[in-house]
Design an enzyme around this catalytic site. Structure first.
Site, PDB file in Angstrom:
ATOM      1  N   GLY A  91      63.623   8.587  40.317  1.00 46.68           N
ATOM      2  CA  GLY A  91      62.284   8.491  40.120  1.00 46.68           C
ATOM      3  C   GLY A  91      61.220   7.413  38.958  1.00 46.68           C
ATOM      4  CB  VAL A  98      62.409  11.205  36.197  1.00 43.45           C
ATOM      5  CG1 VAL A  98      64.419  12.052  35.196  1.00 43.45           C
ATOM      6  CG2 VAL A  98      61.497  11.518  35.003  1.00 43.45           C
ATOM      7  CG  ASP A 206      47.157  15.678  32.563  1.00 39.69           C
ATOM      8  OD1 ASP A 206      48.315  14.698  32.579  1.00 39.69           O
ATOM      9  OD2 ASP A 206      46.132  15.275  33.146  1.00 39.69           O
TER      10      ASP A 206
END
Length: 999
Positions: A91, A98, A206
């Site tokens: 994906g 990846v 993040d």
């Protein structure tokens, strides 16, 4: 820090709780794949990626050309990404793609992330982001952080090979209804991953539910450190134009700015106020994002307005957190912790991620017990009459305390420790775990028992509320130390796992928390309840900081101490201030900053004395005196302060740990001042005290025993030192396993003592066994120490060729310089082997290792001249050999110092032997008699150096045909050798041969 120059002086400070590791030894010791975004999915995800649609001609972020050109060329063989075989496309995310890949070298499936090609405008910057993500993650080794295996480039693309994780992102996982406790438990795992990152000096920047996964086994992994950067120093998001010119590769990627001033990084819904304002993101920013994520997952909504970006940003910046939904089963204590973690000002949040996690997982059972205990007291008092007629009233039962160790030491944490040790040191995992797990399990079980006992004693009316509070406060601090010790495994590498083994063995004793008399002697708490709560919290932090004294993580410990000192609201309670400065000084001394440590100890000492904090005053005075005596080389000042140190420690003489440390420190102070009898007395007293109380088999106890043996060896009492070193080795093996790096030092010192007792073959056998054991060790210092010890033993049995080879092998083990002492032994070995160029090179290296500011007549210089004279004699250059020996002896004439007297005797002995070989018999006898007189003045009666002088006199007398006199000398020498030496010891055989030769 270990130091060895062959002189009695500073010894090792008292192990785990002391300020130093400085020792003076004997001569032989020189001295997953991830993407940034993912949608919610009902089915399991692999490395949290959105299933990719087939590439389209337009609008496809992957791009047909990238897929065809870079990854799927027209050929039959398997597609490769570096050395990895591509299995399938998993994906994509905002920056990367990846792929599931196969690593044929290690026979495992991995996830490999590569950059988007055509959609990234600034490809170089994006590659730096990916490299930075990999570097950040590769710095971390923790069960709750995805592991990075490899970073590389191929066909112009940067890729990162990571642990393959099969599972769900947390945002997908919480999409299904789940109990709040389960959600909290899962997020606590993620929080531990962030805490480990912070301790390693990294900020995620993040964190959000999409950036953490839970695998099929329930293990949580924090992902995507792509926005992380080192948090050390006062870093900002500097303008790229302001970066100094120079080779970019010279600046670590994690330290390079990637955005211009004011540009916001991260996902807005989870960003902290400081990130919204374009300021530096810190560990407190991660804490904020974590709390937003957990709030959302627990309550099903974000804590700030979602009407617009402006409204949300305004809420965030002003700290307006929405209240918990009414009717929520989540306890208010959890909401309060989350609200604090989302405060607008970073300083108003928790001091550290670990503090937030502790607040979230803390079992309210402690407060329950206190209320229950008070209620029980009232019930017992109010119904006494009823009890008399109706029978006894059963006291309320205390809940078992084991849940209070949840997340500290339980089955899950034990499994994490096992997995970490097996991953970091697979060859030694069994040995290390055998030394760690039983100790942690016993400590945890004893903690639970003491916590339960405290509750029962209070509920049953046997102990007051005040005593109960003191006991639980003490136990809370011990739990914090236990938690910090276990957490330290996540930050360790293979090299310092051995430090952790000793840290586990040196956990603070739990028995103190049951010593009511000592607890009652403590200072009264602050009258303000809020200050009392903050003080207790900070005392737990200081307990964690103390752990880092023993785990080679002193900088982390200092950060914890500074967080305590920064709290002005708590440090108005001066006992806490004294405790913090004591911890600070201890960590600074261990970190090699003795001057700074002295300043901290001064603050601690005078504050503690001023408020009557007896234990801290006593401990500080001992550690301060030890610091003065050795690292600061001010033994006279240390001895001058002994009356104060002694007086302060008399007040706490009942505390085995504190008083044992005091006795050890006083022994070291006396040793550095040349007061050897007093040093021996105090060190022996310290050993006996610890042994009587079962505290010898601890790092502190072993250090004290080692100091005693080392002092005896350094003052030439080798017969007494040998059994002590044997016991040190025995206890060390029981505590830390057979292959702890310090074992090499202990073995070499034992071998040195054996050689000085005339047992070189026993010493050689031990050194050969040691060298075999450490040959494949990752600890270079242990390997080098073993090689030097082996070479010394080989030299003692006259195998100079093997000795020289092993000395040079020791030099090659690491880039660290050998000490001048070791270079002087290499010089001796080279001369004995007839290798003149190596001998001269070693001589020059030894000279270079002597401090130019040191008096050229100092000990190091005298030792070098002595060995240089012996080396020249070994080459047959007898006249030339006399000059350095006479030069070394000249400044010692007339001195009464035992060290100088013995050194003078050694030089006279060598000169006497040389003059005898040159036929200068009268001068030779004069030199030998002078050597004998010096030896008899300071050495034990069975010392072999004394026997060597007597043997030389006997051989000289025999060569002059003074046979009766020769027999007397030779018989006396033989009797000394026989008492301690091996039957085939060369000087013993020479003495016997001379005795049986015909007149």
């Amino acid at each position: 820090m270990r130091k060895s120059d062959g002189r009695p002086g500073a010894l090792e400070a008292d192990g785990g709780s002391s300020i130093l590791d400085a020792t003076v030894g004997a001569d032989p010791v020189g001295s997953s794949g991830v993407t940034p975004e993912a949608g919610r999915a009902g089915a399991a995800e692999e490395n949290r990626v959105t299933p990719a649609a087939p590439p389209a001609d337009a609008g496809d972020p992957l791009g047909k050309q990238l897929v065809k050109r870079a990854l799927f060329p027209r050929r039959a063989q398997p597609v490769q990404l570096g050395r990895f075989t591509v299995l399938k496309l998993l994906g994509q995310g905002g920056m990367g793609v990846v792929y599931a890949c196969y690593d044929d070298q290690l026979d495992r499936k991995v996830a490999v992330k590569v950059l988007h090609g055509e959609v990234v405008r600034e490809k170089e910057t994006a590659q730096k982001r990916l490299l930075r993500e990999a570097q950040a993650m590769a710095r971390l080794s923790h069960p709750n952080i995805v592991a990075v295996h490899e970073v590389g480039q191929t066909d112009g693309m940067v890729y990162v090979a990571m642990e393959f994780v099969r599972g769900l992102s947390l945002d997908a996982w919480v999409h299904e209804p789940r109990p709040w406790k389960e959600i909290l438990s899962v997020f606590l795992q993620a929080g531990r991953g962030l805490a480990a990152a912070h301790k390693a000096g990294l900020v995620h920047r993040d964190f959000k539910p999409q950036n953490a996964m839970i695998d099929d086994e329930g293990q949580v992994k924090v992902l995507d450190f792509g926005l992380a950067r080192l948090s050390d120093g006062d870093l900002r998001e500097e303008d790229l134009a302001g970066v100094p010119a120079g080779p970019e590769d010279a600046v670590p990627l994690l330290m390079r700015p990637l955005t211009r001033m004011g540009v916001i990084l991260g996902t807005p819904a989870y960003m902290s106020p400081e990130q919204h304002l374009g300021a530096l993101a810190t560990a407190e920013s991660d804490q904020f994002s974590f709390c937003v994520s957990l709030y959302q997952s627990l309550y099903g909504r974000l804590p700030f307005s979602t009407e617009s970006f402006a409204a949300m940003r305004d809420d965030v910046v002003h700290g307006r957190v929405a209240p918990a939904p009414s009717g929520s089963p989540v306890p208010s204590r959890v909401f309060k912790a989350l609200r604090r973690g989302m405060m607008a000002a970073p300083g108003d949040r928790f001091a550290a991620m670990t503090d937030l996690l502790a607040a979230l997982e803390r079992d309210p059972g402690v407060a329950y017990r206190r209320v229950a205990a008070l209620a029980a007291t009232a019930v017992v008092a109010g119904v006494a009459g009823i009890a008399a007629t109706r029978g006894s009233v059963a006291a309320p039962q205390c809940p078992d305390a084991r849940p209070e160790l949840a997340g500290v030491w339980d089955d899950g944490r034990a499994a994490e420790v096992r997995a970490f040790v097996q991953a970091k040191a697979p060859a030694r995992a069994g040995e290390l775990l055998a030394a760690i797990e039983p100790v942690l399990a016993r400590y945890a079980a004893a903690w639970v028992q003491l916590r339960n006992d405290a509750c029962h004693a209070h509920v049953e009316g046997r102990q007051s509320t005040h005593v109960f509070d003191l006991r639980t406060s003490c136990l809370d601090q011990r739990r914090a130390a236990l938690a910090a010790t276990i957490d330290a495994f996540a930050l360790a590498d293979a090299a310092n796992l051995d430090d952790l083994v000793q840290a586990v063995g040196g956990l603070p004793p739990l028995a103190d928390c049951a010593d009511v008399e000592t607890l009652m002697a403590s200072l009264p708490p602050h009258k303000d309840s809020l200050v009392r709560a903050r003080v207790q919290m900070h005392r737990e932090t200081l307990a964690q900081a103390e752990v880092h004294v023993h785990t080679a993580q002193t900088r982390l410990g200092l950060q914890l101490v500074e967080s305590v000192l920064a709290d002005e609201k708590a440090t108005i309670y001066e006992p806490l201030l004294a405790e913090a400065y004591l911890r600070k000084g201890t960590l600074q001394a261990r970190d090699g900053a003795p001057a700074a440590a002295l300043r901290s100890f001064d603050e601690a000492l005078w504050t503690a004395i001023g408020v009557g904090h007896a234990t801290i005053a006593a401990l500080t005075s001992s550690r301060r005196g030890l610091l003065l005596a050795y690292p600061l080389h001010r033994p006279e000042q240390a001895r001058a302060e002994l009356p104060l140190i002694t007086a302060l420690n008399r007040a706490v003489a009942g505390d085995v740990e504190i008083y044992g440390e005091f006795l050890n420190a006083v022994g070291v102070i006396h040793a550095t001042g040349g007061e050897w009898a007093r040093a021996h007395e105090k060190l022996r007293e310290a050993v006996d005290l610890r042994e009587r109380h079962g505290r010898l088999e601890t790092p502190q106890g072993i250090s004290t025993l080692y100091n005693l043996g080392n002092h005896l060896a350094n003052t030439w009492h080798y017969e007494e030192a040998v059994p002590i070193f044997r016991r040190v080795i025995e206890l060390s093996e029981k505590l830390s396993g057979p292959n702890h790096p310090e074992r090499a030092m202990y073995e070499v010192l034992l071998a040195h003592a054996l050689m000085n007792l005339g047992r070189p073959r026993e010493a050689l056998a031990r050194m050969q066994e040691l060298q075999t054991r450490v040959d494949r060790s990752e600890n270079k210092l242990a390997r080098r120490t073993a090689l030097i010890g082996l070479a010394r033993a080989e030299l003692a049995v006259n195998d100079s060729g093997a000795a020289l080879r092993h000395f040079l092998a020791a030099q090659a083990t690491s880039a660290e310089s050998l000490t001048n002492v070791t270079w002087s032994w290499i010089m001796h070995a080279a001369a004995a082997a007839g290798d003149v160029p190596t001998m001269e090179k070693a001589r020059d290296q030894a000279l270079a290792g002597i401090d130019a500011d040191t008096d050229v007549h100092g000990t190091a210089y005298q030792d070098l001249l002595l060995r240089y004279g012996r080396a020249l004699a070994a080459l047959g250059r007898l006249r030339e050999a006399m000059e350095p020996l006479e030069r070394a002896r000249s400044p010692l004439v007339g001195s009464e110092s035992p060290m100088d007297v013995r050194q003078r005797g050694l030089l006279s002995l060598e000169l006497g032997r040389l003059r005898g070989r040159l036929g200068e018999h009268e001068a030779a006898e004069s030199e030998l008699r002078a050597a004998l007189a010096d030896f008899e003045a300071v050495l034990p009666p069975r010392n072999l150096e004394l026997a060597d002088a007597i043997l030389a006199l006997g051989e000289l007398a025999r060569s002059q045909q003074r046979f009766d006199e020769a027999v007397q000398w030779l018989t006396r020498a033989e009797s000394i050798y026989v008492a301690t030496a091996e039957p085939d010891y060369a000087p013993l055989l020479r003495a016997r041969a001379a005795l049986v030769q015909p007149h």
